[in-house]
Design a protein around this motif. Structure first.
Motif, short mmCIF file in Angstrom:
data_model
loop_
_atom_site.label_atom_id
_atom_site.label_comp_id
_atom_site.label_asym_id
_atom_site.label_seq_id
_atom_site.Cartn_x
_atom_site.Cartn_y
_atom_site.Cartn_z
N SER A 1 -0.78 15.14 2.58
CA SER A 1 -0.01 14.80 3.78
C SER A 1 0.78 13.52 3.51
O SER A 1 0.22 12.55 3.00
N ARG A 2 2.07 13.53 3.87
CA ARG A 2 2.92 12.35 3.71
C ARG A 2 3.58 12.03 5.05
O ARG A 2 4.77 12.27 5.25
N PRO A 3 2.82 11.46 5.98
CA PRO A 3 3.35 11.24 7.34
C PRO A 3 4.46 10.21 7.42
O PRO A 3 5.23 10.23 8.39
N GLN A 4 4.55 9.30 6.46
CA GLN A 4 5.64 8.33 6.43
C GLN A 4 6.02 8.08 4.98
O GLN A 4 5.27 8.42 4.06
N ASP A 5 7.19 7.46 4.79
CA ASP A 5 7.63 7.14 3.43
C ASP A 5 6.61 6.24 2.76
O ASP A 5 6.19 5.21 3.32
N GLY A 6 6.20 6.62 1.54
CA GLY A 6 5.24 5.82 0.80
C GLY A 6 3.79 6.12 1.13
O GLY A 6 2.90 5.59 0.47
N ARG B 1 1.74 2.16 0.77
CA ARG B 1 1.99 1.41 2.02
C ARG B 1 1.46 -0.02 1.96
O ARG B 1 1.94 -0.90 2.67
N SER B 2 0.43 -0.25 1.11
CA SER B 2 -0.22 -1.57 1.09
C SER B 2 0.42 -2.49 0.06
O SER B 2 -0.26 -3.36 -0.49
N GLY C 1 8.34 7.42 -6.30
CA GLY C 1 7.47 6.72 -5.36
C GLY C 1 7.12 5.33 -5.83
O GLY C 1 6.00 4.86 -5.61
N GLY C 2 8.07 4.65 -6.51
CA GLY C 2 7.76 3.36 -7.14
C GLY C 2 7.26 3.56 -8.55
O GLY C 2 7.27 4.67 -9.08
N GLU C 3 6.83 2.49 -9.18
CA GLU C 3 6.35 2.58 -10.56
C GLU C 3 5.29 1.52 -10.83
O GLU C 3 5.28 0.46 -10.22
#
Length: 480
Positions: free
Chosen positions: A35-40, A101-102, A333-335
């Motif tokens: 589940s990906r409810p928000q970006d990141g 997110r963190s 999704g970043g690195e």
């Protein structure tokens, strides 16, 4: 005697039955969704892990002699924060390894010198500690109810044995472990509002962590007293599966994420390199790895955009060619290694009228190959080198991709014979060790089916393209 390896992945769970001679007897699996409810954000419901594990183990019935099973070993996705209350009820969906997110909490913890001093690693946003810190700040009522923090595979262990236990390789990726001492750090736990009482007991991956609950044994037709081994985080377990347990050996994994994993001769941290320096799944051993967040995931994303299966897109590429001007930076999704950048996102660069579908497919494969080279260079900067590289993961089905990686690294890639020698097989090996008292001597390299060599006449072109790739990241970073 039979050992079952249970591997909890991001997209599914696999159960693999192995005989005492390490022959693969049967396997079964069940899918999982994210589940990906928000970006990141990236989450799963731990109840889905139990249902999938139940299905996978149940599917082995009729394929093997369940009465001959003596051990279960565990492998799983790392870093997830599974938060339990005093009754072992799950308090919220598990934030997964690729949940970023963190990032603010991770940066704050990483700015505290004791985290790098004690763990030997950067506090990445994907690690467990910043996720729990995020919960403390954004979901305070949930945080107040937390009595145990478990990693994903260790939640399966709780279901199997009733024990709160973790092992060293997975615990090393939380941000709370004194990696050199192989013990929880009270100072680091306190920095995120936790205590040792909220942590699981620690064992080595080849040790007995508990025994299968009688009601589960009866349900599956297993004998009493089946041992559950400590197991390993997915990459450490995969290393046990492919025999990467001695210095000088390494593997490259082309799964959802990409990993370059090297066994080391001791704990040699260099946090600034963004290399992970973790405990191995075997006693008294450590490893280093570079991690990229999107490997096969990048190809799957692009194939979804085009509406064509990834295998079909790569099947007709022909022989390896020199990279074109077109570049792909696979930071969906970043690195992590070497950038430690949760905000960067993927980009195509230098598209022109001549750029066709095949050129873009090659750019995706090359971009991931260059990201793996970045990890190789980061490992080398810490003094870790290897002279043997084994290829694993679904992406190794692409001959073009394998040649691109071999050429980008200027190193042959060895491919084991047909069979699954990944996390589930490594977990089964760790189960055999726990049940029999055997050690690392059984973690041998599987027979090699073939070797994919670099293309010498293209190494210079790949060197030049990798330089442009690094420059493109710098330019992208400058743009914010």
């Amino acid at each position: 005697m039979i050992s079952i390896g249970l591997d909890l992945g991001t997209s599914g769970i696999k159960a693999l039955a192995v005989g005492e001679d390490q022959s693969i007897l049967a396997e079964a699996g069940a899918p999982l969704t994210v589940s990906r409810p928000q970006d990141g954000w990236s989450e799963q419901d731990p109840a889905d892990w139990i249902a999938a594990a139940e299905a996978a183990i149940g599917a082995l019935q009729g394929k093997i002699d369940m009465g001959a099973v003596r051990a279960i070993g565990l492998s799983g996705q790392m870093h997830g924060a599974t938060l339990l209350d005093a009754s072992d009820r799950v308090l919220r969906p598990c934030m997964l390894w690729n949940d970023t997110r963190s990032h603010a909490e991770a940066a704050e913890l990483d700015a505290d010198p004791k985290f790098r001093e004690i763990t030997g690693n950067i506090v990445f946003p994907g690690f467990t500690a910043p996720k729990v810190e995020w919960v403390r700040r954004h979901e305070p009522e949930t945080f107040k109810a937390v009595r145990k923090v478990l990693l994903p595979k260790d939640y399966l262990r709780l279901w199997l044995t009733g024990e709160h236990v973790a092992e060293m390789s997975d615990a090393a990726g939380t941000g709370w472990l004194d990696v050199a001492a192989r013990a929880w750090s009270d100072d680091l736990l306190a920095a995120t509002g936790l205590s040792r009482a909220q942590m699981p007991r620690l064992v080595e991956g080849s040790e007995v962590s508990g025994r299968l609950r009688p009601e589960l044994a009866a349900r599956w037709g297993l004998p009493d007293g089946v041992v559950v081994a400590g197991g390993g985080g997915d990459n450490a377990a995969s290393a046990v599966g492919v025999g990467v347990v001695t210095p000088g050996t390494a593997f490259v994994s082309l799964g959802t994420s990409g990993v370059l994993f090297a066994a080391t001769d001791g704990f040699r941290p260099d946090a600034a390199s963004a290399v992970h320096s973790f405990c191995h799944a075997l006693p008294g051993s450590w490893h280093q790895m570079g991690v990229i967040l999107a490997a096969a995931d990048a190809m799957n994303w692009f194939s979804g955009m085009l509406g064509s299966p990834a295998a079909a897109l790569t099947a007709d590429l022909g022989e390896l060619r020199a990279p074109s001007r077109t570049l792909f930076l696979p930071y969906l999704g970043g690195e992590r290694t070497p950038h430690n950048d949760a905000h960067v996102r993927a980009s195509f660069l230098h598209l022109g009228h001549e750029t066709d579908r095949a050129a873009m497919v090659r750019a995706v494969l090359e971009g991931v190959s260059f990201a793996i080279r970045d990890s190789r260079d980061a490992l080398a900067s810490t003094g870790t080198r290897f002279d043997r590289l084994i290829g694993v993961g679904g992406g190794t089905r692409s001959e073009y991709w394998l040649k691109a990686i071999a050429t980008a690294l200027d190193m042959p890639v060895e491919l084991p014979v047909a069979g699954d020698f990944g996390g589930a097989f490594g977990a089964a090996r760790l189960g055999l060790m726990a049940a029999t008292g055997q050690g690392a001597e059984i973690a041998t390299v599987p027979p090699i089916a073939r070797v994919v060599a670099p293309v010498p006449e293209l190494t210079g072109a790949f060197d030049e393209a990798h330089g442009r790739y690094r420059g493109a990241y710098a330019a992208l970073k400058a743009l914010g």
